[in-house]
Each structure stands twice: as C-alpha cells, then as structure tokens.
Design a protein around this motif. Structure first.
Motif, mmCIF file in Angstrom:
data_model
loop_
_atom_site.group_PDB
_atom_site.id
_atom_site.type_symbol
_atom_site.label_atom_id
_atom_site.label_comp_id
_atom_site.label_asym_id
_atom_site.label_seq_id
_atom_site.Cartn_x
_atom_site.Cartn_y
_atom_site.Cartn_z
ATOM 1 N N ALA A 187 4.640 -7.043 -2.173
ATOM 2 C CA ALA A 187 3.648 -6.799 -3.223
ATOM 3 C C ALA A 187 2.331 -6.380 -2.584
ATOM 4 C CB ALA A 187 3.428 -8.049 -4.075
ATOM 5 N N GLY A 188 1.501 -5.719 -3.375
ATOM 6 C CA GLY A 188 0.168 -5.347 -2.907
ATOM 7 C C GLY A 188 -0.480 -4.360 -3.851
ATOM 8 N N LYS A 189 -1.784 -4.235 -3.722
ATOM 9 C CA LYS A 189 -2.549 -3.272 -4.514
ATOM 10 C C LYS A 189 -3.394 -2.426 -3.557
ATOM 11 C CE LYS A 189 -1.387 -4.863 -8.681
ATOM 12 N NZ LYS A 189 -2.315 -5.345 -9.712
ATOM 13 N N ILE A 190 -3.207 -1.114 -3.616
ATOM 14 C CA ILE A 190 -4.022 -0.176 -2.839
ATOM 15 C C ILE A 190 -4.847 0.635 -3.823
ATOM 16 C CG2 ILE A 190 -4.016 1.807 -1.276
ATOM 17 C CD1 ILE A 190 -1.302 0.760 -0.230
ATOM 18 N N ILE A 191 -6.157 0.645 -3.606
ATOM 19 C CA ILE A 191 -7.072 1.372 -4.489
ATOM 20 C C ILE A 191 -7.916 2.310 -3.636
ATOM 21 C CG2 ILE A 191 -8.925 1.174 -6.183
ATOM 22 C CD1 ILE A 191 -7.770 -1.834 -6.486
ATOM 23 N N VAL A 206 0.137 -0.273 -13.981
ATOM 24 C CA VAL A 206 -0.666 0.938 -13.767
ATOM 25 C C VAL A 206 -0.377 1.420 -12.366
ATOM 26 C CG1 VAL A 206 -2.978 1.928 -13.730
ATOM 27 C CG2 VAL A 206 -2.443 0.072 -15.331
ATOM 28 N N HIS A 207 0.104 2.644 -12.231
ATOM 29 C CA HIS A 207 0.606 3.097 -10.929
ATOM 30 C C HIS A 207 0.473 4.615 -10.823
ATOM 31 C CE1 HIS A 207 2.876 2.702 -7.242
ATOM 32 N NE2 HIS A 207 3.886 3.434 -7.685
ATOM 33 N N GLY A 208 -0.086 5.078 -9.708
ATOM 34 C CA GLY A 208 -0.255 6.519 -9.496
ATOM 35 C C GLY A 208 -1.305 7.135 -10.394
ATOM 36 N N HIS A 209 -2.255 6.307 -10.831
ATOM 37 C CA HIS A 209 -3.249 6.742 -11.812
ATOM 38 C C HIS A 209 -4.603 6.982 -11.141
ATOM 39 C CE1 HIS A 209 -5.141 7.121 -15.726
ATOM 40 N NE2 HIS A 209 -6.035 6.215 -15.376
ATOM 41 N N VAL A 210 -5.371 7.925 -11.683
ATOM 42 C CA VAL A 210 -6.751 8.155 -11.255
ATOM 43 C C VAL A 210 -7.661 7.752 -12.408
ATOM 44 C CG1 VAL A 210 -8.432 9.810 -10.392
ATOM 45 C CG2 VAL A 210 -6.021 10.066 -9.785
ATOM 46 N N ASN A 224 -3.358 3.230 -6.765
ATOM 47 C CA ASN A 224 -4.164 3.937 -7.756
ATOM 48 C C ASN A 224 -5.465 4.408 -7.111
ATOM 49 O OD1 ASN A 224 -2.672 3.491 -10.438
ATOM 50 N ND2 ASN A 224 -2.795 1.409 -9.629
ATOM 51 N N ALA A 225 -6.206 5.207 -7.848
ATOM 52 C CA ALA A 225 -7.499 5.692 -7.369
ATOM 53 C C ALA A 225 -8.539 5.553 -8.468
ATOM 54 C CB ALA A 225 -7.403 7.155 -6.932
ATOM 55 N N VAL A 226 -9.781 5.442 -8.047
ATOM 56 C CA VAL A 226 -10.922 5.456 -8.962
ATOM 57 C C VAL A 226 -11.764 6.676 -8.628
ATOM 58 C CG1 VAL A 226 -13.049 4.262 -9.626
ATOM 59 C CG2 VAL A 226 -10.951 2.958 -9.241
ATOM 60 N N ALA A 227 -12.194 7.384 -9.658
ATOM 61 C CA ALA A 227 -13.027 8.578 -9.472
ATOM 62 C C ALA A 227 -14.396 8.326 -10.106
ATOM 63 C CB ALA A 227 -12.368 9.806 -10.097
ATOM 64 N N PRO A 228 -15.357 7.813 -9.322
ATOM 65 C CA PRO A 228 -16.699 7.577 -9.870
ATOM 66 C C PRO A 228 -17.438 8.882 -10.150
ATOM 67 C CG PRO A 228 -16.314 6.306 -7.853
ATOM 68 C CD PRO A 228 -15.243 7.345 -7.936
#
Length: 246
Positions: free
Chosen positions: A133-137, A233-237, A180-184
């Motif tokens: 398991a894990g979360k990469i952002i 939520v997976h592969g989302h921007v 997932n990614a965040v786009a500020p």
C-alpha cells in the motif's frame, strides 16, 4: 485525525506549500519527514513544529542526487519504520522566454522538477510494494496543463510530471499504491509575494475566485489524496487553481 499512524515524506517541505503540507499532515496525526535542500530553514521549521507537539523530523536532501535521496529513504525507515505517503513537492523556477533562456537554466529546472521526482519515487516505491500500500502525490501545475509565457522549462517539467503520474498509476495500482497529481494555480508563496503589487493584483483578477491560492489550499488537496478518503482516486490530476482555466 485523518492521517493517524501514517508516515509521510514531503519534499520541498521547509517553505511555502511544502511547509503548509508538513504542518497540516502533522495536525492530522501523521509522522512527517520534512525533506528540503535548505538546511537552515528546515531546522528552524522543525523546531517550530516540535513546539506545537508535532512529530516532524528534518532531512537535508538534494533530490537530484540519488545518493542523497537514498539517505532520505534510509533515515525515514530508521526513524519511523515505514513510508505510507510520498509528496513530490520540491520544485524550482528559472523563467525566461525561449529565445532568452540559458540552456543551463533549462536543464537545472528539468533536473529538480522532473529527475528529482523520478529519483524520489523510484527510491520509495519498493518500500510501498513491500507494504502492499502507499500514496504517491506529485506536484504539477496549471502551467503544465495549459502552458505559460516565459516558462518553457517549468511547463515542460510539469507536463511531464502528469505523464509520469498516469504511467505510474498504471504500473503500481495493482500493487495497492495510489498515484495522483495536484496542479496548483497562482499561489501566494513567499516567492510570489516578492512580485510588484500590480502584478499580484493582475494575477488575482485572472482567477475566477478573485484571489490567489493559499499554501493551505494546496496542502488540503494533498491531505485528501493522502488520506483513506481517496482510496479509489487513482491516476487523477486535481486542479487547485480557483477556476483560472475553465
């Protein structure tokens, strides 16, 4: 406590959005490894966090240096025993229009913003695979989605981060790891606040909500994606930009 018992590495954690994320995660019960190149700022910020009772440790790291990144992972495991969350937040700018851009400045931004994300993720993922398991952002930007005048190097890296996010989502979803990614959008960090007031006003007026983002706005998006609330939520921007582009 939405992150109780979780261990998070946050790169670029001693300033701006990264610092807000370290504080927010600690508030929600996480043990945080604040990773940053700026040792002075990191040491000062960790001391401030500990005064509040937060479980935050600092590690000086150069994300471009694979040996430095390996030490970061080793120190995190030695201190906390595991890694549940990786926030690839470290990044730099060195803006110029294409015809004025120094090739060295182009490469420097690629090294930190793109190779650094690759280095950190490649070092951490085996630990997450072992745990199942894990979360990469990953931190992208609206510049990586729409482009931005004078940011050939920066926009290229942030677009590439989106490509890596979606690729890693395909590779690691079956291992129990969410990517997932965040786009500020325009965010009121110390760097932005140094700009002329007129320029800041122009930036704010371009945003549908008529204000710049706060580092806490981005940190809250990281928090959601790091928490169990985002397990599907997976592969989302995730755009956190106040509606600057609609």
């Amino acid at each position: 406590m939405r992150l109780q018992g979780k261990v998070a590495i946050i790169t670029g954690g001693a300033n701006g959005i990264g610092l807000a994320a370290c504080q927010r995660f600690a508030e929600e019960g996480a043990s945080v490894m604040m990773a940053d190149f700026d040792e002075t700022a990191g040491t000062e910020q960790v001391a401030a966090c500990k005064e509040k009772g937060y479980d935050v440790t600092f590690c000086q790291v150069n994300v471009v240096d694979r040996d430095s990144v390996a030490r970061l992972v080793e120190e995190t495991i030695a201190r906390f025993g595991k890694i549940d969350v990786l926030i690839n937040n470290a990044g730099i700018t060195n803006d110029a229009t294409l015809l004025k851009m120094d090739p060295a400045d182009f490469q420097r931004v690629l090294d930190v913003n793109l190779t650094g994300v690759f280095n950190c993720t490649q070092a951490v993922v085996p630990k997450m695979i072992e745990a199942g398991a894990g979360k990469i952002i990953n931190t992208s930007s609206v510049s990586g989605v729409y482009g931005n005048f004078g940011q050939t190097n920066y926009a290229a890296t942030k677009a590439a981060v989106i490509g890596m996010t979606k690729t890693w989502a395909k590779e690691f979803g079956r291992k129990g790891i969410n990517v997932n990614a965040v786009a500020p959008g325009f965010t009121a960090t110390a760097m932005v606040k140094k700009m002329p007031e007129k320029v800041i006003d122009q930036m704010a007026s371009a945003v549908s909500l008529q204000r710049l983002g706060k580092p806490e706005d981005i940190a809250n998006a990281y928090l959601f994606l790091a928490s169990n609330e985002s397990d599907y939520v997976h592969g989302h921007v995730l755009h956190v930009d106040g509606g600057i582009m609609m």
